[in-house]
Write a protein that holds these residues in place. Structure first.
Motif, PDB file in Angstrom:
ATOM      1  N   LEU B 252       0.499  -1.116  -0.159  1.00 34.60           N
ATOM      2  CA  LEU B 252      -0.453   0.008  -0.312  1.00 34.60           C
ATOM      3  C   LEU B 252       1.173   1.752   0.096  1.00 34.60           C
ATOM      4  CD1 LEU B 252      -2.383  -1.324   2.857  1.00 34.60           C
ATOM      5  CD2 LEU B 252      -3.340  -0.777   1.002  1.00 34.60           C
ATOM      6  N   SER B 253       1.899   1.234   0.436  1.00 39.25           N
ATOM      7  CA  SER B 253       3.428   2.381   0.711  1.00 39.25           C
ATOM      8  C   SER B 253       2.962   2.399   1.779  1.00 39.25           C
ATOM      9  CB  SER B 253       3.136   3.700  -0.677  1.00 39.25           C
ATOM     10  OG  SER B 253       1.212   4.335   0.002  1.00 39.25           O
ATOM     11  N   LEU B 254       4.384   3.142   2.513  1.00 43.49           N
ATOM     12  CA  LEU B 254       3.901   3.405   3.429  1.00 43.49           C
ATOM     13  C   LEU B 254       3.100   4.394   4.171  1.00 43.49           C
ATOM     14  CD1 LEU B 254       5.936   3.569   5.837  1.00 43.49           C
ATOM     15  CD2 LEU B 254       7.167   5.551   5.501  1.00 43.49           C
ATOM     16  N   GLU B 255       3.087   5.675   2.776  1.00 47.32           N
ATOM     17  CA  GLU B 255       1.471   6.002   3.229  1.00 47.32           C
ATOM     18  C   GLU B 255      -0.192   5.666   3.395  1.00 47.32           C
ATOM     19  OE1 GLU B 255       1.445   9.164   4.566  1.00 47.32           O
ATOM     20  OE2 GLU B 255       3.638   9.099   4.935  1.00 47.32           O
ATOM     21  N   GLY B 256       0.112   4.486   2.633  1.00 47.34           N
ATOM     22  CA  GLY B 256      -1.370   3.904   2.622  1.00 47.34           C
ATOM     23  C   GLY B 256      -1.145   3.064   4.140  1.00 47.34           C
ATOM     24  N   ALA B 257      -0.427   2.983   4.262  1.00 45.41           N
ATOM     25  CA  ALA B 257      -0.333   2.040   5.393  1.00 45.41           C
ATOM     26  C   ALA B 257      -0.758   2.098   6.149  1.00 45.41           C
ATOM     27  CB  ALA B 257       1.001   0.711   5.563  1.00 45.41           C
ATOM     28  N   LYS B 258      -0.053   3.851   6.690  1.00 54.08           N
ATOM     29  CA  LYS B 258      -0.661   4.783   7.605  1.00 54.08           C
ATOM     30  C   LYS B 258      -1.595   5.114   7.617  1.00 54.08           C
ATOM     31  CE  LYS B 258       4.261   6.466   9.125  1.00 54.08           C
ATOM     32  NZ  LYS B 258       5.349   7.472   8.872  1.00 54.08           N
ATOM     33  N   LYS B 259      -2.649   5.273   6.592  1.00 53.08           N
ATOM     34  CA  LYS B 259      -3.566   5.686   6.161  1.00 53.08           C
ATOM     35  C   LYS B 259      -4.740   4.857   7.156  1.00 53.08           C
ATOM     36  CE  LYS B 259      -6.742   7.679   2.622  1.00 53.08           C
ATOM     37  NZ  LYS B 259      -8.049   6.630   2.314  1.00 53.08           N
ATOM     38  N   MET B 260      -4.330   3.118   6.296  1.00 54.40           N
ATOM     39  CA  MET B 260      -5.290   1.737   7.523  1.00 54.40           C
ATOM     40  C   MET B 260      -5.120   1.973   8.191  1.00 54.40           C
ATOM     41  SD  MET B 260      -5.299  -2.009   4.803  1.00 54.40           S
ATOM     42  CE  MET B 260      -6.109  -3.146   5.531  1.00 54.40           C
ATOM     43  N   CYS B 261      -4.235   2.248   8.465  1.00 56.25           N
ATOM     44  CA  CYS B 261      -4.368   2.063  10.312  1.00 56.25           C
ATOM     45  C   CYS B 261      -4.929   2.571  11.265  1.00 56.25           C
ATOM     46  CB  CYS B 261      -1.947   1.981  10.281  1.00 56.25           C
ATOM     47  SG  CYS B 261      -1.844   1.495  12.984  1.00 56.25           S
ATOM     48  N   ASN B 262      -4.863   4.208  10.750  1.00 55.79           N
ATOM     49  CA  ASN B 262      -5.568   4.206  11.056  1.00 55.79           C
ATOM     50  C   ASN B 262      -7.018   4.680  11.497  1.00 55.79           C
ATOM     51  OD1 ASN B 262      -3.699   6.814  12.820  1.00 55.79           O
ATOM     52  ND2 ASN B 262      -2.960   7.894  11.172  1.00 55.79           N
ATOM     53  N   GLU B 263      -7.419   3.964   9.682  1.00 50.35           N
ATOM     54  CA  GLU B 263      -9.085   3.689   9.717  1.00 50.35           C
ATOM     55  C   GLU B 263      -8.987   2.843  10.600  1.00 50.35           C
ATOM     56  OE1 GLU B 263      -9.033   4.665   4.589  1.00 50.35           O
ATOM     57  OE2 GLU B 263      -8.795   2.606   5.681  1.00 50.35           O
ATOM     58  N   GLN B 264      -8.338   1.605  10.968  1.00 48.77           N
ATOM     59  CA  GLN B 264      -8.448   0.591  11.750  1.00 48.77           C
ATOM     60  C   GLN B 264      -8.865   0.752  13.023  1.00 48.77           C
ATOM     61  OE1 GLN B 264     -10.154  -2.767  10.362  1.00 48.77           O
ATOM     62  NE2 GLN B 264      -9.184  -1.930   8.515  1.00 48.77           N
ATOM     63  N   LEU B 265      -8.359   2.349  13.307  1.00 54.69           N
ATOM     64  CA  LEU B 265      -7.916   2.784  14.552  1.00 54.69           C
ATOM     65  C   LEU B 265      -9.549   3.286  15.348  1.00 54.69           C
ATOM     66  CD1 LEU B 265      -6.771   2.789  17.644  1.00 54.69           C
ATOM     67  CD2 LEU B 265      -5.752   5.249  16.669  1.00 54.69           C
ATOM     68  N   GLU B 266     -10.057   3.697  13.905  1.00 51.39           N
ATOM     69  CA  GLU B 266     -10.901   4.704  13.745  1.00 51.39           C
ATOM     70  C   GLU B 266     -12.568   3.852  14.051  1.00 51.39           C
ATOM     71  OE1 GLU B 266     -11.616   7.889  14.648  1.00 51.39           O
ATOM     72  OE2 GLU B 266      -9.406   7.903  14.918  1.00 51.39           O
ATOM     73  N   LEU B 267     -12.084   2.667  13.451  1.00 54.37           N
ATOM     74  CA  LEU B 267     -13.395   1.463  13.522  1.00 54.37           C
ATOM     75  C   LEU B 267     -13.556   0.775  14.523  1.00 54.37           C
ATOM     76  CD1 LEU B 267     -13.029  -0.336   9.918  1.00 54.37           C
ATOM     77  CD2 LEU B 267     -14.830   0.933  11.385  1.00 54.37           C
ATOM     78  N   ALA B 268     -12.052   0.945  15.727  1.00 54.73           N
ATOM     79  CA  ALA B 268     -12.440   0.027  16.665  1.00 54.73           C
ATOM     80  C   ALA B 268     -12.552   0.863  17.787  1.00 54.73           C
ATOM     81  CB  ALA B 268     -10.770  -0.193  17.208  1.00 54.73           C
ATOM     82  N   LYS B 269     -12.555   2.585  17.647  1.00 55.60           N
ATOM     83  CA  LYS B 269     -13.039   3.826  18.743  1.00 55.60           C
ATOM     84  C   LYS B 269     -14.487   3.185  18.595  1.00 55.60           C
ATOM     85  CE  LYS B 269      -9.035   6.037  19.267  1.00 55.60           C
ATOM     86  NZ  LYS B 269      -8.317   7.287  18.670  1.00 55.60           N
ATOM     87  N   TYR B 270     -15.150   3.391  16.974  1.00 57.85           N
ATOM     88  CA  TYR B 270     -16.294   3.277  16.647  1.00 57.85           C
ATOM     89  C   TYR B 270     -17.595   1.757  17.694  1.00 57.85           C
ATOM     90  CZ  TYR B 270     -21.182   2.284  14.659  1.00 57.85           C
ATOM     91  OH  TYR B 270     -22.734   2.176  14.261  1.00 57.85           O
ATOM     92  N   TRP B 271     -16.779   0.796  17.612  1.00 60.21           N
ATOM     93  CA  TRP B 271     -16.961  -0.118  18.487  1.00 60.21           C
ATOM     94  C   TRP B 271     -17.302  -0.522  19.996  1.00 60.21           C
ATOM     95  CZ3 TRP B 271     -21.724  -2.852  15.834  1.00 60.21           C
ATOM     96  CH2 TRP B 271     -21.359  -2.728  14.461  1.00 60.21           C
TER      97      TRP B 271
END
Lengths: 294, 294
Positions: B252-271
């Motif tokens: 995903l490139s380093l930037e893409g990985a960081k973005k996905m990491c943050n998205e997953q963190l947000e989903l975690a917080k949602y649940w």
């Protein structure tokens, strides 16, 4: 062998053979892992542990069906131990029951993981059994983990490795066998007794029956390793000798080993007698185990 | 990091560090086996799984002490998986958290058996826990075996091995991580929830919280493998790259990985928000896990 015993062994072995792969097939897991687990489960063997479990339930007048899940879980653990024991860093065996060992077919990494998978899955099978109450499951899981873990089979395998290229005393050899193979055989009988609702005194006597039967079984194994032939026992005769492992015939002479084997069989029968159960079938199985020629 | 979190992490890590070896010391087993098991248990790490379990119990207003046995059993399983993963036939690693791996110190055979021993003993620890009712033990054992077994961690490790020297899709990489590390992290939270008597709906939301947190955790691991340094992460930087393993930054490139990491963190917080629990501590832990630099 009586017809009664012959039929019982045949039926129950077939029952186990048919059911074992079903537990694995329904798991959602990579195909190669399931294939490798099933390969070793189907490599056969006499299914002595499940049969002892069933026969103990039978001796206490209960339906063997109650023990099918636990019997299959037990055979999974026995199979995992064979896969790991055969690895290059352990006994380094190429053949098991006349077939290539798991790591020879699937490679070392998958073989280790197939073993790990069988061990782990066995506890799920017991926990999910529809036949048993929670209290019984917890007791059985605790006993199984003790029998298979560091204080049992795993500890025995370590002692076996440490004993290579050394001449052991009979006591040291007994320690190895009581743990490496004995504890799981005792579990088979104890689990059957728990499932069938044995009294504490019956449990104690049946456990001692299994303890002495296990030793007789192992001494017989050592004797067959000297006297048998490759077709009968599925591995080269004298293969233990090659690795300079201590065996009963080596420590006691062949005659001495046979004498000790019979003594242990007699002790097993004594405790079976004390257990106050329908003993015919277990008695026949004990005789069969010790008088077998492979 | 707030002082609240700092103290919690420190206290609970110390609690686990102090208790873990006690479970092994009291086993009757060959010394070298116990030493080898304790060596890897004491190699440390952040104890994230036990801490997640405790924090979930805490979030549901119960006493963490109820979960100590299960937390230690979970850490035993995590440790066994590291010992086996490091073996020459698997990832062939010489260092783990800056210390020689188990097989480098004790040899391959003992390392395999130490792993087998930890795995088996973990089920005994849960079955024998004085803190839990039988019904709860059976549920927890079933969940743990599912999370660690062929449908979980063991399956993920197989998929990881099969994926070496291939370029995977993001979906395939996700499968690996969801199984290899994700299932055990989810178990940590689910077990805490079961122990604390969560409702089915709370259990569902907390499980999804842990699922997304686990993915964020793993993506972060991959990012650290690119950006970290050997003192911080305890193994050579880029060691995954050397084995031609697929990683999120590569796909995903380093930037893409960081973005996905943050998205997953947000989903975690949602649940976590949906779970209707005292969420502060779990929220801080989630942030800490994803923002750590080693």
């Amino acid at each position: 062998m009586t017809n009664l015993l012959k039929n019982y062994l045949f039926e129950k072995k077939q029952w186990i053979d048919q059911n074992l792969p079903l537990y694995i097939e329904k798991i959602e897991a990579p195909d190669i892992l399931k294939e490798s687990m099933i390969y070793s489960l189907e490599a056969g063997g006499k299914r002595i542990r499940p049969i002892l479990l069933f026969a103990t339930i039978n001796a206490l007048g209960m339906d063997e069906k109650k023990g099918l899940d636990v019997a299959c879980a037990l055979e999974m653990i026995h199979t995992y131990s064979l896969i790991h024991d055969d690895l290059p860093s352990m006994d380094d065996d190429d053949l098991r029951r006349g077939k290539p060992t798991n790591h020879k077919v699937y490679g070392e990494a998958i073989a280790i993981l197939a073993g790990d998978g069988l061990l782990t899955h066995s506890f799920e099978v017991i926990a999910e059994s529809q036949e048993l109450a929670d209290e019984m499951k917890v007791k059985i899981i605790s006993q199984l983990a003790k029998a298979a873990g560091p204080a049992g089979m795993v500890g025995g395998q370590v002692a076996d490795l440490l004993g290579e290229n050394k001449t052991l005393t009979v006591e040291e050899l007994e320690y190895i066998h009581e743990h490496k193979t004995g504890k799981l055989l005792r579990f088979a009988v104890v689990a059957g007794a728990i499932i069938a609702g044995a009294s504490p005194e019956q449990l104690r006597c049946l456990d001692l029956f299994a303890k002495h039967l296990g030793l007789a079984f192992q001494i017989k194994d050592d004797i067959l390793d000297v006297e048998g032939n490759v077709e009968q026992i599925g591995k080269p005769v004298g293969s233990d000798e090659g690795k300079a492992k201590s065996t009963y015939p080596k420590l006691l002479s062949l005659e001495g080993a046979k004498k000790m084997c019979n003594e242990q069989l007699e002790l097993a029968k004594y405790w079976l007698d004390q257990a106050n159960v329908e003993k015919e079938l277990l008695l026949e199985i004990a005789d069969f185990i010790v008088k077998r020629d492979h």
